[in-house]
Design an enzyme around this catalytic site. Sequence first.
Site, PDB file in Angstrom:
ATOM      1  N   LYS A 175       0.858  -1.185   0.000  1.00  0.00           N
ATOM      2  CA  LYS A 175       0.000   0.000   0.000  1.00  0.00           C
ATOM      3  C   LYS A 175       0.901   1.244   0.000  1.00  0.00           C
ATOM      4  CE  LYS A 175      -2.533   3.167   2.737  1.00  0.00           C
ATOM      5  NZ  LYS A 175      -2.069   4.211   1.791  1.00  0.00           N
ATOM      6  N   GLU A 250       9.559   1.969  10.817  1.00  0.00           N
ATOM      7  CA  GLU A 250      10.587   3.018  10.798  1.00  0.00           C
ATOM      8  C   GLU A 250       9.859   4.343  10.683  1.00  0.00           C
ATOM      9  OE1 GLU A 250      13.608   2.706  11.623  1.00  0.00           O
ATOM     10  OE2 GLU A 250      13.540   0.522  11.678  1.00  0.00           O
ATOM     11  N   CYS A 284      13.123  11.742   6.376  1.00  0.00           N
ATOM     12  CA  CYS A 284      13.095  11.334   7.788  1.00  0.00           C
ATOM     13  C   CYS A 284      14.438  11.604   8.433  1.00  0.00           C
ATOM     14  CB  CYS A 284      12.755   9.860   7.886  1.00  0.00           C
ATOM     15  SG  CYS A 284      13.786   8.830   6.858  1.00  0.00           S
ATOM     16  N   GLU A 384       9.068  16.799  15.334  1.00  0.00           N
ATOM     17  CA  GLU A 384       9.481  16.673  13.939  1.00  0.00           C
ATOM     18  C   GLU A 384       8.791  17.753  13.101  1.00  0.00           C
ATOM     19  OE1 GLU A 384       8.111  13.237  11.515  1.00  0.00           O
ATOM     20  OE2 GLU A 384      10.181  13.107  10.819  1.00  0.00           O
TER      21      GLU A 384
HETATM   22  P1  NAD Z   1       2.012   8.593   7.557  1.00  0.00           P
HETATM   23  O1  NAD Z   1       2.306   7.903   8.850  1.00  0.00           O
HETATM   24  O2  NAD Z   1       0.931   9.578   7.543  1.00  0.00           O
HETATM   25  O3  NAD Z   1       1.616   7.490   6.447  1.00  0.00           O
HETATM   26  C1  NAD Z   1       2.459   6.404   6.125  1.00  0.00           C
HETATM   27  C2  NAD Z   1       1.629   5.313   5.459  1.00  0.00           C
HETATM   28  O4  NAD Z   1       0.724   4.758   6.417  1.00  0.00           O
HETATM   29  C3  NAD Z   1       0.759   5.826   4.307  1.00  0.00           C
HETATM   30  O5  NAD Z   1       0.731   4.866   3.266  1.00  0.00           O
HETATM   31  C4  NAD Z   1      -0.601   5.953   4.966  1.00  0.00           C
HETATM   32  O6  NAD Z   1      -1.688   5.907   4.062  1.00  0.00           O
HETATM   33  C5  NAD Z   1      -0.598   4.738   5.877  1.00  0.00           C
HETATM   34  N1  NAD Z   1      -1.556   4.770   6.976  1.00  0.00           N
HETATM   35  C6  NAD Z   1      -2.234   5.841   7.466  1.00  0.00           C
HETATM   36  N2  NAD Z   1      -3.034   5.448   8.476  1.00  0.00           N
HETATM   37  C7  NAD Z   1      -2.866   4.102   8.641  1.00  0.00           C
HETATM   38  C8  NAD Z   1      -3.387   3.122   9.521  1.00  0.00           C
HETATM   39  N3  NAD Z   1      -4.268   3.420  10.480  1.00  0.00           N
HETATM   40  N4  NAD Z   1      -2.947   1.848   9.408  1.00  0.00           N
HETATM   41  C9  NAD Z   1      -2.039   1.507   8.487  1.00  0.00           C
HETATM   42  N5  NAD Z   1      -1.511   2.399   7.596  1.00  0.00           N
HETATM   43  C10 NAD Z   1      -1.903   3.673   7.681  1.00  0.00           C
HETATM   44  O7  NAD Z   1       3.398   9.200   7.037  1.00  0.00           O
HETATM   45  P2  NAD Z   1       3.667  10.118   5.751  1.00  0.00           P
HETATM   46  O8  NAD Z   1       3.088  11.467   5.994  1.00  0.00           O
HETATM   47  O9  NAD Z   1       3.297   9.381   4.523  1.00  0.00           O
HETATM   48  O10 NAD Z   1       5.270  10.210   5.763  1.00  0.00           O
HETATM   49  C11 NAD Z   1       5.996  11.115   6.529  1.00  0.00           C
HETATM   50  C12 NAD Z   1       6.521  10.467   7.802  1.00  0.00           C
HETATM   51  O11 NAD Z   1       7.284   9.303   7.471  1.00  0.00           O
HETATM   52  C13 NAD Z   1       7.469  11.352   8.587  1.00  0.00           C
HETATM   53  O12 NAD Z   1       7.172  11.261   9.962  1.00  0.00           O
HETATM   54  C14 NAD Z   1       8.844  10.763   8.294  1.00  0.00           C
HETATM   55  O13 NAD Z   1       9.819  11.004   9.282  1.00  0.00           O
HETATM   56  C15 NAD Z   1       8.514   9.316   8.190  1.00  0.00           C
HETATM   57  N6  NAD Z   1       9.529   8.591   7.435  1.00  0.00           N
HETATM   58  C16 NAD Z   1      10.360   7.740   8.105  1.00  0.00           C
HETATM   59  C17 NAD Z   1      11.367   7.074   7.421  1.00  0.00           C
HETATM   60  C18 NAD Z   1      12.287   6.134   8.133  1.00  0.00           C
HETATM   61  O14 NAD Z   1      12.890   5.286   7.471  1.00  0.00           O
HETATM   62  N7  NAD Z   1      12.442   6.244   9.438  1.00  0.00           N
HETATM   63  C19 NAD Z   1      11.519   7.273   6.042  1.00  0.00           C
HETATM   64  C20 NAD Z   1      10.652   8.150   5.388  1.00  0.00           C
HETATM   65  C21 NAD Z   1       9.648   8.794   6.094  1.00  0.00           C
END
Ligand code: NAD
Length: 483
Positions: A175, A250, A284, A384
């Site tokens: 997804k 992550e 991130c 963040e």
């Molecule tokens: P997000 O947590 O909003 O979404 C991530 C994914 O989870 C999306 O596909 C989203 O649709 C899905 N999602 C949303 N609600 C869900 C639920 N209840 N159950 C399962 N899946 C669900 O994050 P984002 O805005 O897409 O990305 C930004 C964040 O990602 C930042 O906090 C960034 O630091 C983090 N990030 C971390 C890394 C790492 O490797 N540590 C890498 C890239 C981004």
Amino acid sequence: MPREYSNYINGEWVSSDSDETFEVVNPADTDEVVAYFQSSTKRDTESAIEAAVAAQDEWADTPGPERGAVLKQVGNALAARKEEATETLVKEEGKTRSEASGEVQRAIDIFHYYAGKASDLGGVVKSASGRNKNLSTKREPLGTVALITPWNYPIAIPAWKLAPALASGNTLVHKPASAAPNVSQILFECFEEAGLPAGVANFVTGSGSEVGAPLSDHDDIDAVSFTGSTAVGTAVAQSAADDLKRVQCEMGGKNPTIVMPSADIGEATDIVGVGAFGTTGQSCTACSRAVVHEDVYDEFVDSITDYANSLDVGAGLEDPDMGPHVSRSELDETLEYVDVGRKGGATLAAGGSELSGGEYDDGHYVEPTVLTDVTSDMRIAQEEIFGPVLSVLKVGSFEEAVEVANDVRYGLSASIVTQDISEANTFIDDIEAGVAKVNEKTTGLELHVPFGGYKDSSTNTYREQGDAGIDFFTSTKTVYVNY
Ligand code: NAD
């Protein structure tokens, strides 16, 4: 007319049973709809899981070198479409052309890397404690896995989950994030072209509630690999843990770069500047805090302010220094944090505003921002901020610098700029982060070494990438043979 894309389930491109789609908009020009994707339902998600479960035994039994040959073809197919994938990534996520091209190349390299690994899976042989006995281990795939990814590296992160999952014999449902699903879609077209058997890899677009949550708590899913925010990742980890699924999340970061008096300030400025403003601060691992020794604080502040002011911001396709924010809501959040910082006592040294006039009126543009006189107790030093905002904190000693660097709930990436070998090594020992770098920016990773965070940046269960990618997606069976 923008194209409408489908889900990929059991080797077929299919529409959602919702009969609804959502649009993906170009953040550099919000009048441009890049594409439409399926607003999938829980039922679509379950169909994808059923297909992946049905394909499991056959794929697990496929010899590793054969699986590797398919992954190699995927890498080759993507390489043939590199230019197209780069432009697609720029148009949906807003990265600059150079950043997007580097990311697509990374995805190609990841498929080629794990193509090799698939041929090279194995266990260990140990000395048994008696005669006529053999003692060894073998690695087996987990089964059917769920891969949930964010929008900010929309092809590299899917690649670093998809490739090791497939290399080690798992089937999967992926997804992607709704802001940027287009380049994942290209990856699945490459799977089809490379001859990946039907059902092995399935692609379902839609919301977290209709696709993400049903994936993380479905009984037939054996493991969940999630990258995204700490808030969502925590919920995913809890739901997956309910029925003892293997889970890896992550998540967010608040990454520091320490600047010590022995640093060359020009070099420190480049390291912090690229870390903070590259990818519009939407990594991130982006540098969010410069923790600077008082002896070089004023010089560093002048230099990083000049750096921020000199950046050329524009539409990614023109390859400026910095592209737009991915969405209006991300831009608003960045502006809100600038306000929180100023009201909390920080000084705005550069940027801080939305850009307007000309092409800027078409997209989500913000100035690269530097806030100085920041102290560790301020919200902007703790939370963040997923945008191009750098907080500069002054410290009086190396010990205080490390203490301040560690004084956050996150622990993803951290760096130090110093010529002092003792400081460099003490930093490596004492920093609470999954990635520690000396004289290097906090962003940027090698694909063949583990990646993951400490503290609230990660569930800290397994690392990703390199051999760690295979570790997550396999179980170890210990074999005792008497003869
Ligand atoms: P997000 O947590 O909003 O979404 C991530 C994914 O989870 C999306 O596909 C989203 O649709 C899905 N999602 C949303 N609600 C869900 C639920 N209840 N159950 C399962 N899946 C669900 O994050 P984002 O805005 O897409 O990305 C930004 C964040 O990602 C930042 O906090 C960034 O630091 C983090 N990030 C971390 C890394 C790492 O490797 N540590 C890498 C890239 C981004």
